[in-house]
Motif scaffolding. Structure first.
Motif, PDB file in Angstrom:
ATOM      1  N   GLY A 188       0.778  -1.233   0.000  1.00  0.00           N
ATOM      2  CA  GLY A 188       0.000   0.000   0.000  1.00  0.00           C
ATOM      3  C   GLY A 188       0.810   1.284   0.000  1.00  0.00           C
ATOM      4  O   GLY A 188       0.247   2.380  -0.064  1.00  0.00           O
ATOM      5  N   THR A 189       2.124   1.181   0.049  1.00  0.00           N
ATOM      6  CA  THR A 189       2.955   2.382   0.179  1.00  0.00           C
ATOM      7  C   THR A 189       3.092   3.158  -1.125  1.00  0.00           C
ATOM      8  O   THR A 189       3.275   4.375  -1.102  1.00  0.00           O
ATOM      9  N   ASN A 190       3.015   2.478  -2.280  1.00  0.00           N
ATOM     10  CA  ASN A 190       3.094   3.195  -3.556  1.00  0.00           C
ATOM     11  C   ASN A 190       1.889   4.121  -3.736  1.00  0.00           C
ATOM     12  O   ASN A 190       2.036   5.264  -4.191  1.00  0.00           O
ATOM     13  N   THR A 191       0.716   3.623  -3.379  1.00  0.00           N
ATOM     14  CA  THR A 191      -0.497   4.450  -3.459  1.00  0.00           C
ATOM     15  C   THR A 191      -0.391   5.655  -2.532  1.00  0.00           C
ATOM     16  O   THR A 191      -0.745   6.777  -2.902  1.00  0.00           O
ATOM     17  N   LEU A 192       0.128   5.420  -1.331  1.00  0.00           N
ATOM     18  CA  LEU A 192       0.302   6.507  -0.375  1.00  0.00           C
ATOM     19  C   LEU A 192       1.284   7.545  -0.905  1.00  0.00           C
ATOM     20  O   LEU A 192       1.043   8.760  -0.803  1.00  0.00           O
ATOM     21  N   LEU A 193       2.370   7.094  -1.498  1.00  0.00           N
ATOM     22  CA  LEU A 193       3.376   8.028  -2.001  1.00  0.00           C
ATOM     23  C   LEU A 193       2.831   8.889  -3.144  1.00  0.00           C
ATOM     24  O   LEU A 193       3.101  10.092  -3.211  1.00  0.00           O
ATOM     25  N   GLU A 194       2.062   8.299  -4.033  1.00  0.00           N
ATOM     26  CA  GLU A 194       1.459   9.081  -5.119  1.00  0.00           C
ATOM     27  C   GLU A 194       0.509  10.130  -4.561  1.00  0.00           C
ATOM     28  O   GLU A 194       0.445  11.265  -5.064  1.00  0.00           O
ATOM     29  N   TYR A 195      -0.225   9.774  -3.543  1.00  0.00           N
ATOM     30  CA  TYR A 195      -1.120  10.724  -2.873  1.00  0.00           C
ATOM     31  C   TYR A 195      -0.321  11.888  -2.291  1.00  0.00           C
ATOM     32  O   TYR A 195      -0.702  13.061  -2.442  1.00  0.00           O
ATOM     33  N   ILE A 196       0.776  11.559  -1.628  1.00  0.00           N
ATOM     34  CA  ILE A 196       1.623  12.581  -1.001  1.00  0.00           C
ATOM     35  C   ILE A 196       2.142  13.557  -2.058  1.00  0.00           C
ATOM     36  O   ILE A 196       2.083  14.785  -1.875  1.00  0.00           O
ATOM     37  N   LYS A 197       2.651  13.030  -3.154  1.00  0.00           N
ATOM     38  CA  LYS A 197       3.212  13.889  -4.204  1.00  0.00           C
ATOM     39  C   LYS A 197       2.157  14.839  -4.769  1.00  0.00           C
ATOM     40  O   LYS A 197       2.436  16.017  -5.034  1.00  0.00           O
ATOM     41  N   LYS A 198       0.945  14.349  -4.945  1.00  0.00           N
ATOM     42  CA  LYS A 198      -0.134  15.197  -5.485  1.00  0.00           C
ATOM     43  C   LYS A 198      -0.529  16.305  -4.510  1.00  0.00           C
ATOM     44  O   LYS A 198      -1.066  17.339  -4.930  1.00  0.00           O
ATOM     45  N   LYS A 199      -0.282  16.084  -3.232  1.00  0.00           N
ATOM     46  CA  LYS A 199      -0.616  17.082  -2.218  1.00  0.00           C
ATOM     47  C   LYS A 199       0.455  18.169  -2.087  1.00  0.00           C
ATOM     48  O   LYS A 199       0.235  19.185  -1.415  1.00  0.00           O
ATOM     49  N   MET A 200       1.602  17.964  -2.710  1.00  0.00           N
ATOM     50  CA  MET A 200       2.673  18.951  -2.630  1.00  0.00           C
ATOM     51  C   MET A 200       2.391  20.123  -3.570  1.00  0.00           C
ATOM     52  O   MET A 200       1.860  19.933  -4.667  1.00  0.00           O
ATOM     53  N   PRO A 201       2.747  21.337  -3.157  1.00  0.00           N
ATOM     54  CA  PRO A 201       2.529  22.498  -4.024  1.00  0.00           C
ATOM     55  C   PRO A 201       3.488  22.496  -5.223  1.00  0.00           C
ATOM     56  O   PRO A 201       4.567  21.896  -5.166  1.00  0.00           O
ATOM     57  N   ILE A 202       3.080  23.141  -6.283  1.00  0.00           N
ATOM     58  CA  ILE A 202       3.952  23.300  -7.438  1.00  0.00           C
ATOM     59  C   ILE A 202       5.035  24.310  -7.069  1.00  0.00           C
ATOM     60  O   ILE A 202       4.746  25.474  -6.788  1.00  0.00           O
ATOM     61  N   ALA A 203       6.270  23.834  -7.059  1.00  0.00           N
ATOM     62  CA  ALA A 203       7.399  24.674  -6.637  1.00  0.00           C
ATOM     63  C   ALA A 203       8.695  24.008  -7.048  1.00  0.00           C
ATOM     64  O   ALA A 203       8.746  22.780  -7.209  1.00  0.00           O
ATOM     65  N   PRO A 204       9.768  24.775  -7.229  1.00  0.00           N
ATOM     66  CA  PRO A 204      11.066  24.185  -7.574  1.00  0.00           C
ATOM     67  C   PRO A 204      11.659  23.454  -6.373  1.00  0.00           C
ATOM     68  O   PRO A 204      11.249  23.694  -5.228  1.00  0.00           O
ATOM     69  N   PRO A 205      12.612  22.561  -6.585  1.00  0.00           N
ATOM     70  CA  PRO A 205      13.228  21.821  -5.476  1.00  0.00           C
ATOM     71  C   PRO A 205      13.974  22.749  -4.519  1.00  0.00           C
ATOM     72  O   PRO A 205      14.545  23.761  -4.938  1.00  0.00           O
TER      73      PRO A 205
END
Length: 323
Positions: A181-198
């Motif tokens: 279940g961790t891949n699904t969680l990670l994709e969710y996390i990434k989508k919740k991050m704001p659009i911004a440079p590293p």
């Protein structure tokens, strides 16, 4: 040539526009699997993991770098109803990590609650106040589902979580140890991050100084080899760090601090056997981490009631090793 240059610049702008970068705080009760999840996401051990509660004592950042995102994870000490000075300091450290985060992951050990909802209610009572008051963006992660034989037993657990935080709360079922279940969680996390440079270079995996990581590795070996015999009041400080480039060697002197005299002999062991074992295992991991030979010298000293000295406790963090 000018036309080609302009096209490349536009592509670069587009990449930055679509890139996501943000910070995620991982919180939860002691031994919920927070550090295990962080290390799994990174594919690299940044935070030490042991069976002993409250292993993590500081806010430790692990940096996940993907082509489309950079996620800065903050591992935190376990949050609980703290009574002692050291534990109160650890809980405060955890709550401070939430400030300014783009997402908070509340990690819970599902196996502890399937037959004990009152325990879940008690743990949530400690956690829910600050979360709901400050309205942190957060999700709940039920970890260790590999230890739950009948998955339908998790339904009452989920119901209580939704009753506490609202029906629209996102709940994930995972096993950080097995990767389920961790891949699904990670994709969710990434989508919740704001659009911004590293915020960090792509090859950086943590903001923690190497000296602090070395101290943590030694402390991990103490916990793993001594288990029940080891008192909670043990600390590790790196007193000297010298690099010998001619021999591709790093010389490290570390002191293990205990609060009582009788604890010193527990760490040393008969004829120094335990200290040698701890030193050997720590040295091997340090060599793998640093890519160099390591000469590690360990000393054990008694510092009475160090775990009640707030000034000393505040030194046991990564900032102490920043020059």
């Amino acid at each position: 040539m000018e036309e080609v240059k302009e096209v490349k610049n536009e592509e670069s702008k587009e990449e930055i526009k679509d890139f996501r970068c943000g910070t995620v705080a991982i919180i939860g009760p002691p031994n919920a699997g927070k550090s295990t999840l962080l290390n799994l996401f990174l594919g690299y051990k940044v935070s030490i993991v042991t069976p002993k509660p409250q292993t993590t004592r500081n806010r430790i950042a692990g940096i996940l770098n993907h082509d489309d995102a950079q996620v800065i994870f903050l591992d935190t000490p376990g949050i609980h109803d703290a009574k002692e000075i050291l534990n109160k300091f650890l809980v405060e450290t955890a709550w401070q990590a939430l400030e300014g985060c783009d997402l908070v992951l509340l990690i819970l050990d599902s196996s502890k609650y399937v037959n004990n909802l009152s325990r879940l209610d008690k743990d949530l009572e400690v956690l829910k106040g600050p979360i709901l008051k400050k309205k942190f963006p957060f999700a709940v992660v039920l970890n260790k589902i590999d230890l739950v034989k009948a998955k339908h037993d998790l339904l009452p657990v989920i119901d209580l979580i939704r009753k506490t935080f609202g029906n629209d709360i996102d709940v994930f079922l995972i096993s950080a140890l097995k990767g389920e279940g961790t891949n699904t969680l990670l994709e969710y996390i990434k989508k919740k991050m704001p659009i911004a440079p590293p915020l960090y270079p792509k090859d950086q995996v943590s903001d923690v100084p190497l000296k602090f990581m070395a101290a943590e590795i030694i402390r991990e070996k103490l916990y793993l080899f001594l288990r029940q015999e080891l008192p909670y009041s043990v600390a590790v400080l790196i007193e000297n760090w010298e690099e010998d480039s001619s021999r591709n060697l790093i010389l490290i002197n570390a002191v293990i601090l205990v609060a009582k005299k009788n604890h010193k002999q527990i760490v040393i062991g008969k004829n120094g056997s335990m200290l040698k074992k701890i030193g050997k295992e720590a040295r091997l991991e340090l060599e793998a981490l640093l890519g160099k030979k390591v000469y590690l010298e360990l000393w054990v000293k008694v510092k009475p009631k160090w775990n009640e000295d707030i000034n000393f406790i505040s030194r046991l963090n990564p900032d102490y090793y920043v020059i």
